[in-house]
Design an enzyme around this catalytic site. Structure first.
Site, PDB file in Angstrom:
ATOM      1  N   HIS A   6       0.796  -1.232   0.000  1.00  0.00           N
ATOM      2  CA  HIS A   6       0.000   0.000   0.000  1.00  0.00           C
ATOM      3  C   HIS A   6       0.831   1.285   0.000  1.00  0.00           C
ATOM      4  O   HIS A   6       0.351   2.318  -0.426  1.00  0.00           O
ATOM      5  CB  HIS A   6      -1.006   0.001   1.151  1.00  0.00           C
ATOM      6  CG  HIS A   6      -0.423   0.401   2.475  1.00  0.00           C
ATOM      7  ND1 HIS A   6       0.285  -0.465   3.269  1.00  0.00           N
ATOM      8  CD2 HIS A   6      -0.412   1.582   3.130  1.00  0.00           C
ATOM      9  CE1 HIS A   6       0.685   0.165   4.349  1.00  0.00           C
ATOM     10  NE2 HIS A   6       0.279   1.417   4.303  1.00  0.00           N
ATOM     11  N   GLU A  22       3.703   5.686  -2.731  1.00  0.00           N
ATOM     12  CA  GLU A  22       3.690   6.931  -1.961  1.00  0.00           C
ATOM     13  C   GLU A  22       5.021   7.148  -1.232  1.00  0.00           C
ATOM     14  O   GLU A  22       5.599   8.213  -1.301  1.00  0.00           O
ATOM     15  CB  GLU A  22       2.533   6.859  -0.955  1.00  0.00           C
ATOM     16  CG  GLU A  22       2.387   8.067  -0.053  1.00  0.00           C
ATOM     17  CD  GLU A  22       1.613   9.194  -0.719  1.00  0.00           C
ATOM     18  OE1 GLU A  22       1.337   9.062  -1.930  1.00  0.00           O
ATOM     19  OE2 GLU A  22       1.306  10.186  -0.046  1.00  0.00           O
ATOM     20  N   ASP A  23       5.489   6.133  -0.538  1.00  0.00           N
ATOM     21  CA  ASP A  23       6.688   6.293   0.284  1.00  0.00           C
ATOM     22  C   ASP A  23       7.882   5.488  -0.213  1.00  0.00           C
ATOM     23  O   ASP A  23       9.005   5.742   0.183  1.00  0.00           O
ATOM     24  CB  ASP A  23       6.394   5.873   1.734  1.00  0.00           C
ATOM     25  CG  ASP A  23       5.283   6.713   2.340  1.00  0.00           C
ATOM     26  OD1 ASP A  23       5.507   7.930   2.484  1.00  0.00           O
ATOM     27  OD2 ASP A  23       4.213   6.174   2.638  1.00  0.00           O
ATOM     28  N   ASP A  46     -22.430  -2.030  32.974  1.00  0.00           N
ATOM     29  CA  ASP A  46     -21.759  -2.997  32.094  1.00  0.00           C
ATOM     30  C   ASP A  46     -20.247  -2.758  32.037  1.00  0.00           C
ATOM     31  O   ASP A  46     -19.597  -3.073  31.068  1.00  0.00           O
ATOM     32  CB  ASP A  46     -22.350  -2.963  30.678  1.00  0.00           C
ATOM     33  CG  ASP A  46     -22.158  -1.633  29.991  1.00  0.00           C
ATOM     34  OD1 ASP A  46     -21.802  -0.643  30.677  1.00  0.00           O
ATOM     35  OD2 ASP A  46     -22.339  -1.578  28.765  1.00  0.00           O
TER      36      ASP A  46
HETATM   37 MN    MN Z   1       0.766   3.227   5.461  1.00  0.00          MN
END
Ligand code: MN
Length: 475
Positions: A70, A74-75, A257
């Site tokens: 992912h 981007e990186d 609860d």
């Molecule tokens: Mn990430």
């Protein structure tokens, strides 16, 4: 960062899936070579953990692979083209979807809500993009301590306001709690500390007491031949407790609860038998019996809750459900998704889920406020013919199908429209009559001396852009 940890999670292992995940693992490790996280760890640890989170949600091999990949564009050192070539259009689509969502930033209430609405609609195209984003956020929250102090608070707030409710909407109770527990101390440090102390005092001697209750109940259930799959106590998650306390004058004695006993049985009829047995043993508090099996919550949650005057008159909550209901309350839409699509081609899954997902958005919208525009935009025909295009800052502009960068420019600002000289889509120069696609990231290049021309009227799609161009030409 052992690949085996991910592969072990696969339910129906096959050669193809193992090969795909292995390739994604190696590719990602390479693409992030030499990069570090704020923690000083290799960047790849992040990609790995995200892939592992996705595997733990029981999602399919493509989604796990996309999770591992992912951040490589981007990186990392990879390009979208390489992803597409190596892994195909489907995985490239997922990676692109997640990358784009990363560009959404939270600024101010109104903008936040509007962005959220549009983001969610844009994501409706494929639920897996959201699930990867959630897995990504989970690991970012787990490593939040390494981020600079002023950023920390913003990321934690955003998690409580956008990501945890999103997980909740999708019925992913376990993920929602994890996100909230990680964010709460950063968003509300003082409240967190006070509450933690109070809860510690309250629950100090609970264990012995609960052991007694469990023993007694197990005995009675056995007499009635109810097969108990599991019986555990769960302490309410701190952030839920914090929210609930705000409605109860901050009085912890009013929260019944804080600790609940959860009983998992074989089937639905055993759930009701168990409820009957509990009520024969201990008197229920009036108005506290909730049958979410007959009437599930909007996010699909099913369980029976009851609160009784238990041993020594101590007020205690019980939650009764089947294994399948429990699995779903923990993993929600992800559990569904994995189950429904076992052995099916991924493409079909996307279409199926889209419909259920729109129903989810509708419910969710009730909580974040109704606008007429929103309801209108959800009508399928409109929804189908709209595209969502991102600005470089992460704003989402919604446009009709067939809209061009000039339409986009006018919708951002009429002055930008009037001085449009060129446009980049997803980083590449495109002609001004280019047809934008859902999810495109569009950057308009302006020049002071540039003016609209008659020719623009031939290709712009929106009436707004047309009227602005005509208005300018008249002058
Ligand atoms: Mn990430």
């Amino acid at each position: 960062m052992d690949l085996q940890e991910i592969l072990n999670q696969l339910k129906n292992k096959n050669e193809k899936d193992i090969a795909l995940i292995t390739r994604a693992y190696n590719f990602s490790q390479n693409a992030h070579k030499g990069q570090e996280r704020f923690s000083g760890e290799p960047y790849f640890t992040h990609a790995f953990e995200v892939g592992k989170n996705i595997a733990e949600m029981n999602l399919d091999a493509s989604t796990i692979a996309a999770g591992l990949l992912h951040d490589v564009c981007e990186d990392g050192h990879a390009t979208e083209k390489e992803i597409e070539k190596e892994f195909g259009a489907d995985i490239a689509f997922l990676v692109r979807g997640v990358t784009k969502l990363g560009k959404l930033k939270y600024r101010g209430e109104e903008r936040y809500r509007e962005n959220l609405r549009k983001m969610v609609l844009a994501m409706a195209e494929d639920i897996r993009v959201v699930l990867i984003k959630l897995a990504d956020r989970l690991h970012n929250m787990q490593t939040l301590a390494y981020v600079s102090a002023h950023k920390r608070k913003r990321i934690a707030d955003e998690t409580l306001e956008i990501y945890a409710p999103l997980a909740d909407r999708l019925g992913m109770g376990k993920l929602k709690s994890r996100l909230e527990n990680l964010a709460f101390p950063f968003s509300f440090p003082k409240e967190y500390e006070e509450l933690e102390q109070k809860v510690a005092q309250k629950t100090a001697n609970k264990e012995t007491y609960l052991a007694k209750v469990k023993y007694k109940l197990a005995e009675e259930l056995k007499k009635e031949s109810v097969a108990v799959k599991a019986m555990d106590s769960r302490v309410k998650n701190m952030y839920s407790l914090h929210r609930k306390l705000q409605k109860h004058n901050n009085n912890l004695d009013e929260i019944h609860d804080l600790v609940a006993l959860r009983i998992i049985v074989e089937n639905v009829s055993d759930c009701y038998t168990t409820l009957g047995i509990i009520h024969q043993l201990w008197k229920p508090l009036p108005g506290k019996i909730k049958d979410y099996i007959a009437l599930p919550k909007p996010n699909g949650y099913q369980s029976i809750h009851t609160t009784v005057f238990c041993i020594d008159g101590e007020i205690t909550e019980f939650q009764i459900r089947t294994r399948a209901m429990h699995e779903e309350s923990e993993n929600g839409i992800a559990a569904h998704w994995a189950y429904e699509n076992a052995g099916k081609p991924t493409e079909g899954a996307r279409v199926d889920k889209k419909i259920a997902w729109i129903a989810q958005i509708r419910d969710w919208q009730k909580e974040i406020g109704e606008t007429k525009e929103f309801v209108d935009s959800l009508k399928i025909d409109i929804f189908k013919n709209r595209i969502f295009v991102f600005t470089p800052k992460g704003d989402v502009i919604d446009l009709p199908d067939g809209a061009t960068p000039v339409d986009f420019a006018y919708h951002v600002h009429s002055e930008i429209g009037n001085h449009t000289n060129g446009a980049k889509v997803n980083g590449k120069m495109v002609p001004l009559d280019y047809h934008l696609k859902n999810g495109d990231l569009c950057e308009v290049i302006t020049q002071k001396n540039k003016k609209p021309t008659l020719a623009w009227l031939d290709f712009v799609k929106t009436n707004y852009a047309k009227s602005k161009i005509r208005g300018y030409l008249k002058k």
